[in-house]
Design a protein around this motif. Structure first.
Motif: not given
Ligand SMILES: Cc1cc2nc3c(=O)[nH]c(=O)nc-3n(C[C@H](O)[C@H](O)[C@H](O)COP(=O)(O)O)c2cc1C
Length: 266
Positions: A197, A202, A253, A257, A259, A263
């Motif tokens: 995160k 990423g 985060i 973040n 991603s 998560q």
């Protein structure tokens, strides 16, 4: 005021918040990892700013990629590079780079803070040096300069201009884009997913193990912000880690973040 920022351990975001907090008309903070992939990167505000960490006496790759695509219209624009030891010609070079792209940049300055470069510095020593670094006093001056819309052309002598080119190349060689694949994840890892995160690229996937891709920005946020201190480098100078006390983990985060998959909660 609109401020673009890139941060791994919070220094640059803390500076952005301090400068932006003085704007009477309010400020927008745009995290570069969140906008860099947008196709439309044109911005308009009375004041536009950039706060970034100095990497290898220059710019992080993602900040450079952002500046190559972004255009803006403003009455005043500034850039502040946060650094921990030596800024080299970073402020001068970023000013020239931005102007070469056709954008306005009235003021460029660098600001000494805690150095988060683990292969070079013991974080315990860095924290002990905070009073000597006089960050708050220097930041107060920078903030006043920006409020007064002071122009400042950053200068750097020939030595630092050459050193900046050599260092940037050296840093790329020592910490290539596959750097993440050299990090060591030890048995304290609980697969909480915080590393994924806080990664601005990423580049980390957490499944039954932590896997690093080949897009590492070399920012070290995963090492510094792991709640279990489970990620290490062979050549790190200390096991101690850093996060700026005025920036929370959830703020980093939110800033970084990228991603795609869900998560587990931090
Ligand atoms: C890969 C890397 C390279 C760095 N290179 C330099 C440098 O050339 N000169 C310097 O003074 N600090 C350098 N630093 C330290 C950071 O610029 C400094 O700690 C910065 O304030 C971190 O900002 P952040 O907390 O917003 O990420 C480097 C840090 C990293 C991770």
């Amino acid at each position: 005021m609109t401020i673009f920022y890139f941060t791994a351990t919070g220094n640059s975001f803390a500076v952005a918040k301090k400068i932006g907090g003085t704007s009477r008309s309010g400020s927008s903070f745009l995290s570069i990892p969140q906008v860099v992939s947008n196709s439309h990167l044109h911005f308009k505000d009375d004041v536009i700013g950039l706060v970034f960490p100095v990497y290898g006496l220059g710019l992080p790759e993602m900040v450079r990629a952002f500046l190559k695509k972004a255009t803006w219209e403003a009455d005043y624009a500034f850039a502040v590079g946060t650094y921990g030891c030596l800024p080299g010609a970073a402020a001068r070079n970023v000013q020239r780079f931005i102007r070469k792209q056709g954008n306005r940049l009235d003021y460029a300055q660098s600001l000494l803070m805690v150095d988060n470069f683990l292969p070079g510095f013991d974080i315990g020593d860095q924290i002990a040096k905070i009073p000597r670094k006089q960050t708050d006093a220097h930041l107060a001056q920078i903030t006043v300069d920006i409020q007064n819309r002071k122009p400042l052309d950053a200068k750097a002598c020939f030595f630092w201009r050459v050193a900046s080119v050599v260092m940037k190349q050296g840093e790329r060689t020592v910490m290539g884009s596959k750097q993440g694949q050299r990090y060591i994840v030890n048995g304290s890892c609980v697969k909480c997913g915080v590393c994924a995160k806080v990664c601005p690229a990423g580049n980390i996937a957490v499944t039954e193990r932590v896997a690093f891709g080949d897009q590492c920005e070399r920012c070290l946020s995963c090492l510094h912000l792991c709640p279990k201190n489970a990620i290490h480098m062979r050549n790190e100078k200390s096991a101690a880690r850093w996060r700026h006390p005025e920036v929370s983990l959830s703020e980093i985060i939110a800033a970084n973040n990228r991603s795609r998959c869900e998560q587990p909660e931090a």
